[in-house]
Design a protein around this motif. Structure first.
Motif: not given
Length: 296
Positions: A164-178
């Motif tokens: 496995v050479y690439d695993r990616r996730y997408v998430a909605v996280v709390s707050g604004e990441i600057v």
């Protein structure tokens, strides 16, 4: 090795072969689809040669043979509101699971991906069952691989980090990441209550590295792509909490922020070398619509 499109009716498009060639090679040259999709159509019994279903990749085509290619979008032998089969061959199945279903049986729970897939294999008269290779939490959605025999499972299990050479996730996280992106690293270790703790110094656990990239943001939430360098238990959920922006809907490591009434984590990309053929296999699913709506 060009062919003539000679007729289209019902659910098939038909071709006449003009040059001798192996079936897969012919299909790749003449169909406007990816190699991965064409192999999935083959394995899904969607190719006929002179009226007979053929699944053999190297089936020898001769001039004048008639090929019928199914245009159906779904596998008619498999229907589940929890699971979608993305790719299947004689060794592996790649699926996309919805949130709310376990990867495998646990305790008295009967709803799990393995049971659903085993039932499908039985009904489609395939003499095999699936073997668990890796897991996603019940409330995490996204891409997974299952092996269809023990030997393939062992290859994947013992060579996972090389295969496995690439695993990616997408998430909605709390707050604004600057920040637009960065890397989170720490040692992760479970306590007796199976809560994973993160430490910046070696706590006897496993070292974990997660890369992140912010795709969209509001003042309340951020849409983040996480790329795993290591694959530890609860890694993304713990590391996201480490930077003060836990995954929304995470009742274990979150802050109570739950705009979609689900764990907002989706395994959307999975790239690996096929454990038997060595071919590069790359799969990507769309970011869930509910995730994207938050940022419109």
């Amino acid at each position: 090795m060009k062919s003539n499109l000679y007729n289209a009716c019902n659910d098939y498009v038909h071709y006449t072969v003009n040059n001798d060639a192996p079936l897969l090679e012919y299909l790749i040259e003449n169909l406007n689809d990816s190699r991965t999709k064409i192999k999935a159509i083959l394995q899904g019994r969607g190719i006929k040669v002179n009226g007979k279903v053929v699944t053999q990749y190297n089936f020898p085509l001769k001039v004048g043979m008639k090929i019928s290619v199914s245009q159906r979008k779904e596998n008619n032998t498999f229907k589940s509101k929890y699971i979608k089969i993305i790719y299947e061959d004689r060794w592996i199945i790649v699926i996309e699971k919805n949130c709310g279903i376990l990867s495998m049986a646990a305790g008295h729970s009967s709803l799990n991906v393995k049971t659903v897939l085993d039932d499908y294999l039985h009904k489609s008269r395939q003499n095999c069952s699936v073997h668990v290779v890796h897991r996603l939490d019940r409330d995490t959605s996204g891409l997974m691989i299952y092996a269809k025999d023990y030997e393939t499972e062992q290859i994947l299990e013992h060579n996972w980090h090389n295969i496995v050479y690439d695993r990616r996730y997408v998430a909605v996280v709390s707050g604004e990441i600057v920040e637009d992106g960065g890397t989170i690293s720490s040692w992760l270790k479970d306590n007796k209550a199976y809560i994973t703790y993160s430490s910046q110094i070696d706590n006897g656990g496993k070292f974990a590295v997660t890369h992140f990239n912010v795709l969209a943001r509001t003042t309340e939430y951020s849409l983040v792509e996480f790329k795993l360098e290591t694959g530890r238990k609860n890694q993304i959920r713990v590391h996201s909490a480490d930077i003060g922006h836990p995954v929304c809907g995470d009742i274990k490591y979150g802050n109570g922020d739950n705009p979609l009434q689900r764990l907002c984590l989706h395994a959307y990309m999975l790239c690996f070398y096929h454990p038997i053929t060595g071919e590069c296999m790359e799969f990507e699913t769309p970011i869930p619509v509910s995730f994207r709506k938050i940022f419109k």
